[in-house]
Design a protein around this motif. Structure first.
Motif, PDB file in Angstrom:
ATOM      1  N   LEU A 118      85.965-100.910  56.015  1.00  0.00           N
ATOM      2  CA  LEU A 118      85.598-101.853  57.068  1.00  0.00           C
ATOM      3  C   LEU A 118      85.744-103.255  56.508  1.00  0.00           C
ATOM      4  CD1 LEU A 118      84.610-102.187  59.943  1.00  0.00           C
ATOM      5  CD2 LEU A 118      82.274-101.809  59.159  1.00  0.00           C
ATOM      6  N   GLU A 119      87.003-103.679  56.389  1.00  0.00           N
ATOM      7  CA  GLU A 119      87.309-104.936  55.711  1.00  0.00           C
ATOM      8  C   GLU A 119      87.251-106.139  56.638  1.00  0.00           C
ATOM      9  OE1 GLU A 119      91.107-104.278  53.937  1.00  0.00           O
ATOM     10  OE2 GLU A 119      90.397-102.646  52.644  1.00  0.00           O
ATOM     11  N   SER A 120      87.368-105.922  57.937  1.00  0.00           N
ATOM     12  CA  SER A 120      87.320-107.027  58.897  1.00  0.00           C
ATOM     13  C   SER A 120      86.698-106.533  60.198  1.00  0.00           C
ATOM     14  CB  SER A 120      88.721-107.578  59.159  1.00  0.00           C
ATOM     15  OG  SER A 120      89.473-106.660  59.939  1.00  0.00           O
ATOM     16  N   PRO A 121      86.139-107.444  61.015  1.00  0.00           N
ATOM     17  CA  PRO A 121      85.532-107.038  62.286  1.00  0.00           C
ATOM     18  C   PRO A 121      86.500-106.329  63.220  1.00  0.00           C
ATOM     19  CG  PRO A 121      84.795-109.235  61.693  1.00  0.00           C
ATOM     20  CD  PRO A 121      85.872-108.864  60.708  1.00  0.00           C
ATOM     21  N   TYR A 122      87.797-106.608  63.131  1.00  0.00           N
ATOM     22  CA  TYR A 122      88.757-105.961  64.024  1.00  0.00           C
ATOM     23  C   TYR A 122      88.735-104.443  63.865  1.00  0.00           C
ATOM     24  CZ  TYR A 122      93.076-104.880  66.482  1.00  0.00           C
ATOM     25  OH  TYR A 122      93.990-104.342  67.360  1.00  0.00           O
ATOM     26  N   LYS A 123      88.497-103.980  62.664  1.00  0.00           N
ATOM     27  CA  LYS A 123      88.478-102.545  62.381  1.00  0.00           C
ATOM     28  C   LYS A 123      87.334-101.836  63.109  1.00  0.00           C
ATOM     29  CE  LYS A 123      89.291 -98.605  60.229  1.00  0.00           C
ATOM     30  NZ  LYS A 123      90.409 -97.703  60.626  1.00  0.00           N
ATOM     31  N   LEU A 124      86.354-102.593  63.603  1.00  0.00           N
ATOM     32  CA  LEU A 124      85.220-101.996  64.302  1.00  0.00           C
ATOM     33  C   LEU A 124      85.640-101.197  65.530  1.00  0.00           C
ATOM     34  CD1 LEU A 124      82.493-104.782  64.074  1.00  0.00           C
ATOM     35  CD2 LEU A 124      82.310-102.445  63.208  1.00  0.00           C
ATOM     36  N   CYS A 125      86.809-101.494  66.090  1.00  0.00           N
ATOM     37  CA  CYS A 125      87.277-100.729  67.251  1.00  0.00           C
ATOM     38  C   CYS A 125      87.306 -99.232  66.952  1.00  0.00           C
ATOM     39  CB  CYS A 125      88.672-101.197  67.673  1.00  0.00           C
ATOM     40  SG  CYS A 125      88.701-102.851  68.393  1.00  0.00           S
ATOM     41  N   ASP A 126      87.677 -98.871  65.747  1.00  0.00           N
ATOM     42  CA  ASP A 126      87.735 -97.462  65.379  1.00  0.00           C
ATOM     43  C   ASP A 126      86.348 -96.843  65.222  1.00  0.00           C
ATOM     44  OD1 ASP A 126      90.496 -97.170  65.394  1.00  0.00           O
ATOM     45  OD2 ASP A 126      90.717 -97.769  63.297  1.00  0.00           O
ATOM     46  N   PHE A 127      85.347 -97.670  64.934  1.00  0.00           N
ATOM     47  CA  PHE A 127      83.992 -97.161  64.716  1.00  0.00           C
ATOM     48  C   PHE A 127      83.179 -97.083  66.014  1.00  0.00           C
ATOM     49  CE2 PHE A 127      85.226 -98.362  60.474  1.00  0.00           C
ATOM     50  CZ  PHE A 127      84.520 -97.508  59.634  1.00  0.00           C
ATOM     51  N   LYS A 128      83.681 -97.636  67.104  1.00  0.00           N
ATOM     52  CA  LYS A 128      82.904 -97.690  68.347  1.00  0.00           C
ATOM     53  C   LYS A 128      82.360 -96.335  68.799  1.00  0.00           C
ATOM     54  CE  LYS A 128      84.920-101.861  70.439  1.00  0.00           C
ATOM     55  NZ  LYS A 128      85.772-102.388  71.544  1.00  0.00           N
ATOM     56  N   PRO A 129      83.151 -95.241  68.747  1.00  0.00           N
ATOM     57  CA  PRO A 129      82.612 -93.956  69.205  1.00  0.00           C
ATOM     58  C   PRO A 129      81.436 -93.453  68.379  1.00  0.00           C
ATOM     59  CG  PRO A 129      85.015 -93.891  69.087  1.00  0.00           C
ATOM     60  CD  PRO A 129      84.571 -95.137  68.382  1.00  0.00           C
ATOM     61  N   ALA A 130      81.230 -94.038  67.200  1.00  0.00           N
ATOM     62  CA  ALA A 130      80.144 -93.614  66.318  1.00  0.00           C
ATOM     63  C   ALA A 130      78.916 -94.509  66.429  1.00  0.00           C
ATOM     64  CB  ALA A 130      80.633 -93.587  64.861  1.00  0.00           C
ATOM     65  N   TYR A 131      78.912 -95.458  67.355  1.00  0.00           N
ATOM     66  CA  TYR A 131      77.783 -96.382  67.458  1.00  0.00           C
ATOM     67  C   TYR A 131      76.467 -95.656  67.748  1.00  0.00           C
ATOM     68  CZ  TYR A 131      80.709-100.631  67.453  1.00  0.00           C
ATOM     69  OH  TYR A 131      81.566-101.659  67.114  1.00  0.00           O
ATOM     70  N   GLY A 132      76.515 -94.568  68.506  1.00  0.00           N
ATOM     71  CA  GLY A 132      75.294 -93.821  68.774  1.00  0.00           C
ATOM     72  C   GLY A 132      74.667 -93.289  67.497  1.00  0.00           C
TER      73      GLY A 132
END
Length: 311
Positions: A70-84
Protein backbone atom coordinates in the motif's frame (compact mmCIF):
# COMPACT_ATOMS: atom_id res chain seq x y z
CA UNK A 1 -31.62 0.62 8.84
CA UNK A 2 -28.20 2.01 9.71
CA UNK A 3 -25.70 2.54 6.89
CA UNK A 4 -22.15 3.86 6.99
CA UNK A 5 -20.20 4.94 3.91
CA UNK A 6 -16.41 4.94 4.23
CA UNK A 7 -13.96 7.32 2.55
CA UNK A 8 -10.20 7.23 3.18
CA UNK A 9 -8.64 10.28 1.49
CA UNK A 10 -5.04 11.43 1.89
CA UNK A 11 -3.46 14.44 0.26
CA UNK A 12 -4.95 17.63 -1.15
CA UNK A 13 -8.74 17.52 -1.26
CA UNK A 14 -10.44 18.06 -4.63
CA UNK A 15 -11.96 21.48 -5.35
CA UNK A 16 -15.51 20.12 -5.21
CA UNK A 17 -14.98 18.58 -1.74
CA UNK A 18 -16.99 21.28 0.12
CA UNK A 19 -19.96 20.43 -2.13
CA UNK A 20 -19.46 16.71 -1.54
CA UNK A 21 -19.30 17.28 2.21
CA UNK A 22 -22.43 19.43 2.28
CA UNK A 23 -24.30 16.76 0.31
CA UNK A 24 -23.27 14.24 2.99
CA UNK A 25 -24.81 16.43 5.70
CA UNK A 26 -28.18 16.48 3.94
CA UNK A 27 -28.33 12.66 3.88
CA UNK A 28 -29.21 12.38 7.54
CA UNK A 29 -30.21 8.69 7.25
CA UNK A 30 -26.61 7.80 6.37
CA UNK A 31 -23.38 8.12 8.32
CA UNK A 32 -20.05 8.86 6.68
CA UNK A 33 -16.65 7.81 8.03
CA UNK A 34 -13.66 9.73 6.64
CA UNK A 35 -10.02 8.83 7.29
CA UNK A 36 -7.72 11.67 6.26
CA UNK A 37 -4.55 13.64 6.96
CA UNK A 38 -6.31 16.88 6.05
CA UNK A 39 -7.71 19.45 8.48
CA UNK A 40 -11.31 18.24 8.66
CA UNK A 41 -13.62 18.12 11.67
CA UNK A 42 -16.42 15.72 12.53
CA UNK A 43 -19.87 17.25 12.15
CA UNK A 44 -23.45 15.97 12.21
CA UNK A 45 -23.46 12.55 10.47
CA UNK A 46 -19.83 12.76 9.30
CA UNK A 47 -17.12 11.26 11.53
CA UNK A 48 -13.56 12.28 10.68
CA UNK A 49 -10.61 10.18 11.86
CA UNK A 50 -7.46 12.25 11.47
CA UNK A 51 -4.21 10.35 11.04
CA UNK A 52 -1.03 10.48 8.94
CA UNK A 53 -0.88 8.21 5.91
CA UNK A 54 1.86 6.12 7.55
CA UNK A 55 -0.38 5.35 10.55
CA UNK A 56 -3.28 4.48 8.28
CA UNK A 57 -1.12 1.99 6.37
CA UNK A 58 -0.02 0.45 9.70
CA UNK A 59 -3.66 -0.03 10.66
CA UNK A 60 -4.49 -1.74 7.36
CA UNK A 61 -1.39 -3.93 7.65
CA UNK A 62 -2.45 -5.01 11.15
CA UNK A 63 -5.51 -6.71 9.63
CA UNK A 64 -3.47 -9.10 7.46
CA UNK A 65 -0.89 -11.77 8.26
CA UNK A 66 1.19 -11.10 5.13
CA UNK A 67 3.02 -7.97 3.91
CA UNK A 68 0.69 -5.67 1.95
CA UNK A 69 1.72 -3.27 -0.81
CA UNK A 70 0.00 0.00 0.00
CA UNK A 71 2.49 2.53 -1.28
CA UNK A 72 0.04 5.26 -2.33
CA UNK A 73 -3.62 6.18 -1.68
CA UNK A 74 -4.53 5.20 -5.26
CA UNK A 75 -3.90 1.55 -4.40
CA UNK A 76 -6.77 1.75 -1.88
CA UNK A 77 -9.20 0.97 -4.72
CA UNK A 78 -8.10 -2.66 -4.49
CA UNK A 79 -8.66 -2.74 -0.72
CA UNK A 80 -12.22 -1.33 -0.83
CA UNK A 81 -13.99 -4.74 -0.72
CA UNK A 82 -12.12 -5.46 2.53
CA UNK A 83 -13.22 -2.30 4.35
CA UNK A 84 -15.78 -4.26 6.37
CA UNK A 85 -12.87 -6.32 7.74
CA UNK A 86 -10.36 -3.47 7.97
CA UNK A 87 -12.66 -0.97 9.70
CA UNK A 88 -14.82 -3.43 11.62
CA UNK A 89 -14.21 -1.65 14.94
CA UNK A 90 -16.04 1.42 13.60
CA UNK A 91 -18.90 -0.53 11.98
CA UNK A 92 -20.37 -2.64 14.79
CA UNK A 93 -23.72 -0.83 14.95
CA UNK A 94 -24.38 -0.75 11.20
CA UNK A 95 -26.53 -3.00 9.02
CA UNK A 96 -24.65 -2.03 5.83
CA UNK A 97 -21.36 -0.37 5.08
CA UNK A 98 -20.11 1.03 1.79
CA UNK A 99 -17.19 2.68 0.08
CA UNK A 100 -17.28 5.78 -2.08
CA UNK A 101 -15.23 8.37 -3.95
CA UNK A 102 -15.43 12.12 -3.28
CA UNK A 103 -15.31 13.44 -6.85
CA UNK A 104 -19.09 13.35 -6.70
CA UNK A 105 -22.07 15.16 -5.20
CA UNK A 106 -24.83 13.19 -3.52
CA UNK A 107 -28.49 13.71 -4.19
CA UNK A 108 -31.05 12.03 -1.94
CA UNK A 109 -29.64 8.57 -1.12
CA UNK A 110 -32.87 7.29 0.49
CA UNK A 111 -33.76 4.95 -2.46
CA UNK A 112 -30.77 2.80 -1.42
CA UNK A 113 -32.52 1.98 1.85
CA UNK A 114 -35.28 0.20 -0.09
CA UNK A 115 -32.71 -2.13 -1.65
CA UNK A 116 -31.09 -2.79 1.73
CA UNK A 117 -34.46 -3.75 3.21
CA UNK A 118 -35.11 -6.24 0.38
CA UNK A 119 -32.43 -8.50 1.79
CA UNK A 120 -29.69 -8.14 -0.84
CA UNK A 121 -26.07 -8.51 0.27
CA UNK A 122 -24.42 -6.06 -2.13
CA UNK A 123 -25.73 -2.96 -3.90
CA UNK A 124 -23.89 -1.38 -6.82
CA UNK A 125 -21.08 -2.42 -9.13
CA UNK A 126 -19.01 0.74 -9.61
CA UNK A 127 -16.22 1.71 -7.23
CA UNK A 128 -17.59 5.22 -6.68
CA UNK A 129 -20.36 3.69 -4.50
CA UNK A 130 -20.94 0.08 -3.44
CA UNK A 131 -22.76 -1.09 -0.29
CA UNK A 132 -22.22 -4.42 1.49
CA UNK A 133 -24.32 -6.10 4.16
CA UNK A 134 -22.43 -5.94 7.44
CA UNK A 135 -22.14 -9.64 8.26
CA UNK A 136 -19.06 -11.74 8.93
CA UNK A 137 -19.61 -13.77 5.74
CA UNK A 138 -20.09 -10.80 3.41
CA UNK A 139 -17.21 -8.89 5.03
CA UNK A 140 -14.96 -11.81 4.07
CA UNK A 141 -16.20 -12.29 0.51
CA UNK A 142 -12.98 -10.70 -0.74
CA UNK A 143 -11.09 -13.81 0.42
CA UNK A 144 -13.80 -16.48 0.52
CA UNK A 145 -15.13 -16.14 -3.04
CA UNK A 146 -13.04 -17.74 -5.79
CA UNK A 147 -12.80 -17.54 -9.58
CA UNK A 148 -10.18 -18.66 -12.08
CA UNK A 149 -10.56 -15.20 -13.64
CA UNK A 150 -9.65 -13.28 -10.49
CA UNK A 151 -6.32 -13.38 -8.60
CA UNK A 152 -6.43 -14.09 -4.88
CA UNK A 153 -6.81 -11.23 -2.42
CA UNK A 154 -3.35 -12.09 -1.08
CA UNK A 155 -1.78 -11.53 -4.50
CA UNK A 156 -3.78 -8.33 -5.10
CA UNK A 157 -3.04 -6.81 -1.68
CA UNK A 158 0.67 -7.70 -1.74
CA UNK A 159 1.32 -6.37 -5.27
CA UNK A 160 1.84 -2.66 -5.97
CA UNK A 161 0.04 -2.78 -9.33
CA UNK A 162 -3.65 -1.86 -9.58
CA UNK A 163 -6.09 -4.72 -10.23
CA UNK A 164 -9.50 -2.93 -10.13
CA UNK A 165 -10.34 -5.53 -7.50
CA UNK A 166 -13.26 -3.43 -6.20
CA UNK A 167 -15.31 -3.78 -9.37
CA UNK A 168 -15.09 -5.26 -12.89
CA UNK A 169 -11.86 -7.24 -12.60
CA UNK A 170 -12.55 -8.46 -9.09
CA UNK A 171 -15.64 -8.41 -6.90
CA UNK A 172 -18.12 -8.05 -9.79
CA UNK A 173 -16.83 -11.31 -11.25
CA UNK A 174 -16.72 -13.04 -7.88
CA UNK A 175 -20.29 -12.22 -6.83
CA UNK A 176 -21.64 -13.09 -10.27
CA UNK A 177 -19.90 -16.46 -10.63
CA UNK A 178 -20.75 -17.40 -7.05
CA UNK A 179 -24.39 -16.36 -7.56
CA UNK A 180 -24.58 -13.94 -4.66
CA UNK A 181 -27.69 -11.88 -3.93
CA UNK A 182 -26.86 -8.45 -5.35
CA UNK A 183 -28.57 -5.44 -6.91
CA UNK A 184 -27.16 -3.03 -9.49
CA UNK A 185 -29.61 -0.13 -9.79
CA UNK A 186 -28.43 2.63 -12.12
CA UNK A 187 -29.96 5.60 -10.34
CA UNK A 188 -26.84 7.78 -10.54
CA UNK A 189 -25.11 9.80 -13.25
CA UNK A 190 -21.54 8.77 -14.02
CA UNK A 191 -20.43 11.63 -16.25
CA UNK A 192 -18.25 10.67 -19.21
CA UNK A 193 -15.02 12.62 -18.83
CA UNK A 194 -14.11 12.68 -22.53
CA UNK A 195 -17.25 14.53 -23.64
CA UNK A 196 -17.56 18.28 -23.19
CA UNK A 197 -21.22 17.86 -22.24
CA UNK A 198 -22.49 16.33 -19.00
CA UNK A 199 -23.21 13.04 -20.74
CA UNK A 200 -24.49 10.23 -18.56
CA UNK A 201 -25.53 6.84 -19.96
CA UNK A 202 -28.56 6.73 -17.68
CA UNK A 203 -31.73 7.17 -19.72
CA UNK A 204 -34.15 9.95 -18.86
CA UNK A 205 -37.90 9.29 -18.96
CA UNK A 206 -37.16 6.16 -21.08
CA UNK A 207 -35.35 8.27 -23.65
CA UNK A 208 -31.73 7.54 -24.46
CA UNK A 209 -29.23 10.24 -23.69
CA UNK A 210 -26.25 11.10 -25.89
CA UNK A 211 -23.22 13.34 -25.76
CA UNK A 212 -24.99 15.61 -28.27
CA UNK A 213 -27.78 16.47 -25.83
CA UNK A 214 -27.29 19.44 -23.55
CA UNK A 215 -27.63 18.61 -19.87
CA UNK A 216 -27.24 20.45 -16.60
CA UNK A 217 -27.97 19.76 -12.92
CA UNK A 218 -29.56 21.70 -10.10
CA UNK A 219 -28.80 21.05 -6.45
CA UNK A 220 -31.13 22.39 -3.79
CA UNK A 221 -30.68 21.47 -0.11
CA UNK A 222 -30.13 17.75 -0.65
CA UNK A 223 -32.09 17.25 -3.87
CA UNK A 224 -30.15 16.77 -7.12
CA UNK A 225 -32.10 17.16 -10.37
CA UNK A 226 -30.92 16.43 -13.89
CA UNK A 227 -32.18 18.45 -16.86
CA UNK A 228 -31.71 17.13 -20.40
CA UNK A 229 -32.63 18.84 -23.67
CA UNK A 230 -34.28 16.12 -25.76
CA UNK A 231 -35.03 18.41 -28.70
CA UNK A 232 -38.03 20.41 -29.81
CA UNK A 233 -37.97 22.50 -26.69
CA UNK A 234 -38.54 19.36 -24.63
CA UNK A 235 -36.54 19.80 -21.41
CA UNK A 236 -36.90 16.62 -19.35
CA UNK A 237 -36.01 16.38 -15.69
CA UNK A 238 -35.62 13.70 -13.04
CA UNK A 239 -33.88 13.14 -9.71
CA UNK A 240 -30.38 11.73 -9.51
CA UNK A 241 -28.90 9.63 -6.70
CA UNK A 242 -25.57 11.37 -7.30
CA UNK A 243 -23.41 12.88 -10.01
CA UNK A 244 -19.90 11.46 -10.45
CA UNK A 245 -17.45 13.91 -12.03
CA UNK A 246 -14.45 11.61 -12.48
CA UNK A 247 -11.41 13.22 -14.16
CA UNK A 248 -13.41 16.36 -14.95
CA UNK A 249 -11.76 19.55 -13.75
CA UNK A 250 -14.50 21.79 -12.40
CA UNK A 251 -14.28 25.54 -12.02
CA UNK A 252 -15.90 26.66 -8.77
CA UNK A 253 -17.82 29.92 -9.29
CA UNK A 254 -19.92 29.98 -6.13
CA UNK A 255 -19.24 29.55 -2.43
CA UNK A 256 -22.82 28.46 -1.67
CA UNK A 257 -22.72 24.70 -1.18
CA UNK A 258 -26.40 24.20 -0.36
CA UNK A 259 -27.91 25.47 -3.61
CA UNK A 260 -26.13 25.67 -7.00
CA UNK A 261 -26.16 24.57 -10.62
CA UNK A 262 -23.73 22.26 -12.42
CA UNK A 263 -22.90 22.92 -16.05
CA UNK A 264 -20.06 21.37 -18.06
CA UNK A 265 -16.82 22.06 -16.15
CA UNK A 266 -18.31 24.59 -13.73
CA UNK A 267 -20.37 24.88 -10.56
CA UNK A 268 -22.23 28.18 -10.58
CA UNK A 269 -24.61 30.38 -8.57
CA UNK A 270 -28.06 29.09 -9.48
CA UNK A 271 -29.72 32.39 -8.62
CA UNK A 272 -28.03 34.15 -11.53
CA UNK A 273 -29.46 31.93 -14.28
CA UNK A 274 -32.81 30.68 -15.54
CA UNK A 275 -33.28 27.33 -17.29
CA UNK A 276 -32.76 28.76 -20.78
CA UNK A 277 -29.48 30.34 -19.72
CA UNK A 278 -28.30 27.10 -18.13
CA UNK A 279 -29.26 25.21 -21.27
CA UNK A 280 -27.31 27.59 -23.50
CA UNK A 281 -24.26 27.24 -21.26
CA UNK A 282 -24.54 23.45 -21.52
CA UNK A 283 -24.89 22.98 -25.27
CA UNK A 284 -22.34 20.74 -26.99
CA UNK A 285 -19.72 22.17 -29.36
CA UNK A 286 -20.26 21.80 -33.11
CA UNK A 287 -17.65 19.01 -33.19
CA UNK A 288 -16.47 17.37 -29.98
CA UNK A 289 -13.03 16.21 -31.14
CA UNK A 290 -12.03 14.72 -27.80
CA UNK A 291 -15.19 12.60 -27.59
CA UNK A 292 -14.86 11.14 -31.09
CA UNK A 293 -11.13 10.56 -30.63
CA UNK A 294 -11.85 8.50 -27.50
CA UNK A 295 -14.65 6.57 -29.25
CA UNK A 296 -12.34 5.76 -32.18
CA UNK A 297 -9.61 4.61 -29.79
CA UNK A 298 -12.09 2.36 -27.97
CA UNK A 299 -13.32 0.83 -31.24
CA UNK A 300 -9.76 0.19 -32.42
CA UNK A 301 -8.89 -1.57 -29.16
CA UNK A 302 -11.95 -3.80 -29.56
CA UNK A 303 -11.07 -4.64 -33.18
CA UNK A 304 -7.43 -5.40 -32.32
CA UNK A 305 -8.45 -7.67 -29.41
CA UNK A 306 -10.76 -9.63 -31.72
CA UNK A 307 -8.10 -9.97 -34.40
CA UNK A 308 -5.61 -11.34 -31.87
CA UNK A 309 -7.91 -14.28 -31.26
CA UNK A 310 -7.39 -15.30 -34.89
CA UNK A 311 -3.62 -14.88 -34.92
Amino acid sequence: MQICIILPYFGKLPDIFPFFLQSCYYNKNFDFLIFTDQDLKSHANVTVVNMPWENFVKHVQSKFDFPIALESPYKLCDFKPAYGHIFGDWLKKYDFWGHCDCDLIWGNLSPLIDFCEKGVDRIGEYGHLILYKNTNEVNNWFRLLKSVRVPSHRHVFSTAASFSFDEFAGMNVLVTENKKNTATPRLFDDIIFYSKTLFSRRNICRQRTSHRKAAFYKYNHGVLERYVDCGGGNLLTDNSLYIHLQKRRMQISTSVTSKFAIIPNEIIDINKYDDNSLLNLSKPPFIDFKYWRMILKSKMITIISKLRKWI
